[in-house]
Design a protein around this motif. Sequence first.
Motif, PDB file in Angstrom:
ATOM      1  N   LEU A   1       0.837  -1.207   0.000  1.00  0.00           N
ATOM      2  CA  LEU A   1       0.000   0.000   0.000  1.00  0.00           C
ATOM      3  C   LEU A   1       0.865   1.248   0.000  1.00  0.00           C
ATOM      4  O   LEU A   1       0.628   2.208  -0.728  1.00  0.00           O
ATOM      5  CB  LEU A   1      -0.869   0.008   1.264  1.00  0.00           C
ATOM      6  N   TRP A   2       1.893   1.201   0.840  1.00  0.00           N
ATOM      7  CA  TRP A   2       2.802   2.344   0.985  1.00  0.00           C
ATOM      8  C   TRP A   2       3.575   2.592  -0.302  1.00  0.00           C
ATOM      9  O   TRP A   2       3.689   3.734  -0.773  1.00  0.00           O
ATOM     10  CB  TRP A   2       3.732   2.060   2.165  1.00  0.00           C
ATOM     11  N   LEU A   3       4.082   1.482  -0.911  1.00  0.00           N
ATOM     12  CA  LEU A   3       4.840   1.603  -2.162  1.00  0.00           C
ATOM     13  C   LEU A   3       3.988   2.221  -3.263  1.00  0.00           C
ATOM     14  O   LEU A   3       4.441   3.065  -4.016  1.00  0.00           O
ATOM     15  CB  LEU A   3       5.290   0.213  -2.621  1.00  0.00           C
ATOM     16  N   LEU A   4       2.749   1.756  -3.341  1.00  0.00           N
ATOM     17  CA  LEU A   4       1.864   2.201  -4.426  1.00  0.00           C
ATOM     18  C   LEU A   4       1.133   3.484  -4.071  1.00  0.00           C
ATOM     19  O   LEU A   4       0.398   4.018  -4.901  1.00  0.00           O
ATOM     20  CB  LEU A   4       0.845   1.102  -4.744  1.00  0.00           C
ATOM     21  N   GLU A   5       1.317   3.947  -2.838  1.00  0.00           N
ATOM     22  CA  GLU A   5       0.599   5.122  -2.337  1.00  0.00           C
ATOM     23  C   GLU A   5      -0.899   4.983  -2.585  1.00  0.00           C
ATOM     24  O   GLU A   5      -1.580   5.951  -2.949  1.00  0.00           O
ATOM     25  CB  GLU A   5       1.151   6.390  -2.972  1.00  0.00           C
ATOM     26  N   GLY A   6      -1.391   3.767  -2.422  1.00  0.00           N
ATOM     27  CA  GLY A   6      -2.820   3.530  -2.551  1.00  0.00           C
ATOM     28  C   GLY A   6      -3.327   3.511  -3.986  1.00  0.00           C
ATOM     29  O   GLY A   6      -4.505   3.288  -4.222  1.00  0.00           O
ATOM     30  N   GLN A   7      -2.452   3.753  -4.966  1.00  0.00           N
ATOM     31  CA  GLN A   7      -2.884   3.798  -6.371  1.00  0.00           C
ATOM     32  C   GLN A   7      -2.549   2.495  -7.078  1.00  0.00           C
ATOM     33  O   GLN A   7      -1.790   1.687  -6.579  1.00  0.00           O
ATOM     34  CB  GLN A   7      -2.135   4.923  -7.103  1.00  0.00           C
ATOM     35  N   SER A   8      -3.135   2.299  -8.252  1.00  0.00           N
ATOM     36  CA  SER A   8      -2.699   1.211  -9.124  1.00  0.00           C
ATOM     37  C   SER A   8      -1.648   1.759 -10.072  1.00  0.00           C
ATOM     38  O   SER A   8      -1.774   2.875 -10.537  1.00  0.00           O
ATOM     39  CB  SER A   8      -3.877   0.668  -9.934  1.00  0.00           C
ATOM     40  N   ILE A   9      -0.588   0.972 -10.323  1.00  0.00           N
ATOM     41  CA  ILE A   9       0.458   1.431 -11.233  1.00  0.00           C
ATOM     42  C   ILE A   9       0.553   0.483 -12.425  1.00  0.00           C
ATOM     43  O   ILE A   9       0.616  -0.731 -12.262  1.00  0.00           O
ATOM     44  CB  ILE A   9       1.818   1.528 -10.505  1.00  0.00           C
ATOM     45  N   GLY A  10       0.568   1.016 -13.611  1.00  0.00           N
ATOM     46  CA  GLY A  10       0.674   0.238 -14.831  1.00  0.00           C
ATOM     47  C   GLY A  10       0.559   1.188 -16.002  1.00  0.00           C
ATOM     48  O   GLY A  10       0.492   2.401 -15.784  1.00  0.00           O
ATOM     49  N   PRO A  11       0.499   0.744 -17.216  1.00  0.00           N
ATOM     50  CA  PRO A  11       0.765  -0.653 -17.608  1.00  0.00           C
ATOM     51  C   PRO A  11       2.266  -0.941 -17.725  1.00  0.00           C
ATOM     52  O   PRO A  11       3.078  -0.024 -17.668  1.00  0.00           O
ATOM     53  CB  PRO A  11       0.095  -0.721 -18.980  1.00  0.00           C
ATOM     54  N   PHE A  12       2.588  -2.200 -17.906  1.00  0.00           N
ATOM     55  CA  PHE A  12       3.986  -2.616 -18.034  1.00  0.00           C
ATOM     56  C   PHE A  12       4.386  -2.653 -19.503  1.00  0.00           C
ATOM     57  O   PHE A  12       3.505  -2.808 -20.371  1.00  0.00           O
ATOM     58  CB  PHE A  12       4.162  -4.017 -17.463  1.00  0.00           C
ATOM     59  N   PRO A  13       5.669  -2.546 -19.797  1.00  0.00           N
ATOM     60  CA  PRO A  13       6.109  -2.735 -21.192  1.00  0.00           C
ATOM     61  C   PRO A  13       5.879  -4.185 -21.625  1.00  0.00           C
ATOM     62  O   PRO A  13       5.837  -5.092 -20.794  1.00  0.00           O
ATOM     63  CB  PRO A  13       7.604  -2.401 -21.144  1.00  0.00           C
TER      64      PRO A  13
END
Lengths: 413, 512
Positions: A154-166
Motif C-alpha cells: 500500500l505504501w509503495l503504491l501510495e494507494g494507487q494502481s500502477i501500470g501498464p507494463f512494457p
Amino acid sequence: MTTETAQGTAAAAPAGGAIRAYLTGHLREYGLLIALVAIMAFFQVLTDGTLLRPVNITNLFLQNSYIIIMALGMLIVIVGGNIDLSVGSVLGFVGALAAVMIVNWQMPVWVTVLACLLTGIVIGAAQGYWVAYWGIPSFIVTLAGMLVFRGASLWLLEGQSIGPFPTEFQRLSTGFVPDLLPWLGEPLAALAGARRVNGLTMAVAALASGAILWLGLRARARDRAYGMELEPTAFFVLRNAIVIGAILFLSWKLATFRGLPNVLVTMAVLTLVYAFITERTTLGRRIYALGGNRKAAALSGIPTERLTFLTFVNMGFLAALAGLIYAARLNVATPKAGFALELDVIAAVFIGGASMSGGVGRVVGAVVGAFIMGVMNNGMSIMGIGIDYQQVIKGLVLLAAVIFDVYNKRKQA
Amino acid sequence: MKPLLQMRGITKTFPGVRALDGVNLTVHAGEIHALVGENGAGKSTLMKVLSGVYPHGSYDGEILFDGAPVAFRSVRDSEEKGIIIIHQELALVPLLSIAENIFLGNECARGGVISWRETWARTEALLAKVGLDEAPQTPVERLGVGKQQLVEIAKALSRRVRLLILDEPTAALSEADSEKLLDLLLELRAQGVTSIIISHKLNEVRRVADRVTVLRDGATVASHDARAETLTEDMIVRDMVGRPMENRYPPREGRQAGEVLMEVRDWRVAHPEHAERIVVRDVSLRLRAGEVVGIAGLMGAGRTELAMSLFGESWGRKLAGEALIEGRPADISRVDRAIASGLAYVTEDRKELGLVLDEPITFNVTLANLAGVSRRGVLSPREESRVAERYREAMVIRTPGVHQKVVNLSGGNQQKVVLSKWLFADPRVLILDEPTRGIDVGAKYEIYTIINRLAAEGRGILMISSEMPELLGMCDRIYVMCEGTVVGELSADEASQERIMSLIVKHRRQAA
C-alpha cells in the motif's frame, strides 16, 4: 462358452480381492486424479464445452500458474512442519515493487526481475530466521509478515494502481514460446483439418508422454526387482493412459490456439525440479525427516534449523516469482493484488494430501490440488456463479478432501 | 474366591494377522494378576479388547465381569464398570495441576462450577493413599515419571476402580521408585483393589503377583498360581519363549580391550533453562576399543544428560570439558560433527527421538548416513533397499519387507532399526541409552549379542542402563553416577548390585 465364463470368473475373483486391497491402500493417490478428471468432466458438461476450448485451457494455465508456483514452495514449508501465511502479501508487494521500478523509475526489466527475486529471498530469509533460529511459531511470524507486506505494498503504491507494463515484462506471463518446429505442425494440421497446429507443442507433448511412460516402466521394474508392493497392471495402464491422454489432449488444444505459454514452461520445469528434489535428493529426504520427527532428525545429524530457514528462503523466492507473473498477467500492480491468495495456495497443498503436522505430502499432489481449485474457479466463473457461492463451494471441497484423508487413514488402521 | 473377570475364547483378527487366538483369562477379586509374554504376544491387544478400545463385535469370545456378560462399545463403557487402564505413555496434561488432572472429566462441580476446596481436599486424601507428598496445586510437569505414575493411580482410585490395569508401570522408573510402586500395589490389594500388571520384569512379577498368565503368539500358554507353587523366573521365561533359556546374557568372547578410543575430561553441563543448575559435574571417563563400559545410576543421576551433551551438545549448555577420540581432541559440538568424529548415540526414547515412525525401514536406516546411499546429493532407491536389506538380515529384523513403516514393527524390532541406523553410520564409539527398554526377553538376548559383536569388531560401547543385572551381565567396567558426578568405577570382577548401591548411598550421605 459357459465353461469359459466360469473359468474367467474364478480367475478374476482372487485378483479382484488383491486389487481391492491395493486400492484401499492407495485410494488417496487415485482419488485425487479421479477427482480432477471428474471435476473437469462435470464443468465441461455444465459449461457446454467452454471449459476445454483451446482459449480457455490456455487461460486455465495462465490463471493458475502463480498458485501452482507458490504451492511448490508451500508444500515444502508444510512438509517441513511449518506454514507460510504471508505469500499472498509478498506476491502483492513484489508486484508493486516491480511496477514502481519499471513504470516510475524506468529501470530495465532484467534489473527489476533480478531485484524482485532477490527481495523475495530476503523476505523469506527474514521470516525464516525467526522461525528457524528463535523457534517462534511460523503461524505467528508469517501472520505478522502478511500484515507487514500488505501494508508495505500500500505504501509503495501510495494507494494507487500502477501500470501498464512494457510488453517485454508482460511476456513473462502472457507470452508464448515461438514455434520452432513449424514443419511438424503443418502436416498435422492438414491431417486433422485444423487451421494451424503448433509443431513444438506437439513435439514436447510426445516427448513428455514418452518420458512418463519410460520412467514409469523403469520404476515398475525396479519395484519388482526389490519386492516392493506392485501396482496392479490394470491400474498402471489406466493411470498412465489417463495422464498421457490428458497431456496429448490438452497439448492439441494448446497447439491449435497459440502454442506453449511461457508460463506453462516455467511451471512445468519448476514442478519437475521440485518433484525431483523432494523425492530423489538427500536435501528432500532431510526435509521429510525434519517434518516427520524433528528431534529424531536433529539427533541424526540433520541441521534442522538451517533446513527450516531454507524452506522459507525458497518460499520467498517462489512467492516473488509468482508476484512477477501475477503483475505481468494483470498488467498492473494494485494494492489489493494477492489478497487472500495464501489461502488458495494452502488449500491446494492440503487437497493434494499434505498433512498439517508435517512430514507428509507430494509435489505432484500439490499441483493436482492446485488444478482442482483452478478448474473449479474457472468453471464456476464461466457458469456465472457468484463469488459468494464460489467461496462456499471451495471451502466445502477443501473440507471434504481432508475428511476423505482422515477417513481413509482410519480405515487402514 | 469368585472370579471378578473372565475372558473366554477371545479371538481378534486384523487384516492378515490373527492377533489373539482363543485367549482365556480369569482374574479373581482381590488378587494381583500378572500378564506376561514377549512383545507381539498379544498382551496389549487383549487389554484393548477388555477396555473397549476394540468395541464389542469386533472380536469373538465373551467377557464376564462380576459374573455377568458385558459388551463394551468404548473405553467410557469399561471405565463406568470400574475397569481402568494406566498406559505406558502416561495420559496426564503437563500444565494442569495434580488435582486438576485427577478430576479431569470428573470434576467436583455443581452446575459446571468447580468447587476447588472439595477438589483439593479429596486430592489430598487420594495422594495420602498412594503415598505422594506433593501439594494438589503442583503442576504435573514438575513431577518426575515415578510421581506422575502415582498421580495416575490416584486418578484411578478417584473413580472407584474395581480392576486396575497397569501396562509396564515400572518401565520408566528407577529401582527405588519401582520398589515404591510395587509396595503400593500390595497395599492396594490389602484394601481390596484387584489389579492386572503387564510387565517384562520377571523379578517384579515374582514379587507381587498372586497369579501369572503367560501369552505367546496370541494364545494363553500357561496360568500359574503363585501362591500354590513356587514360581521361578526360568519357568516363566520358558513359557514365554517356548524353550528354556539357559543364559540371559550371551558369553563375552573374542572381546579384547585395546587402545583408548574415547576420553572425556572434566565434562560439565548446565541445565538448558536453569543456568545455575549443574546437571553434569566434572565427569571424566575413558573407553577402550573392544570394551563395553556401563554407566549405572538411578533416575536423575544425569546419565542421559551426559550422553546427549557428549553427542553434539544436544542437551543442556556445556560449560567445560574436552573430549578426545583416538587421542586427538575431537570437535563434537554439533551432532553432525560428533557423527563425523565417529560417535553415535542410540536414544532411550526411540519413538520420540530415534525414529520417523511414519516412514519405512529404508528411510530410517539410512537417515544418519544419507551420503552412503546417494551420489552428489541424489538418492539411489536401489542402494537404500540394498542397505536396509543387509541390516534386516544381520540384525534379524522381523518384518514383511524393508518398505514397511516402522510404526508397524514391535518394540524390539524398532530398536533394531535404530541400531541399524547407527551402524550404517559406522561409528567407532556407540553410546547406548537403555538399549533394551520395553523389549521382551528373546529380543533382549539378540540385542546383547549384537552389542557383543560390535565390541568384538573393535568399537567402544558406552552403555547406560537402569537394570543393574543387565550392566553386570554385559559390561567390562562400570562407572557409577550420582547427582551428575561419577562416584566410582568398578571392574567386572568387583561389580555387584550391592557395591553399586553402596557407592550411591555413600555419595548421598556425604552430600547431605
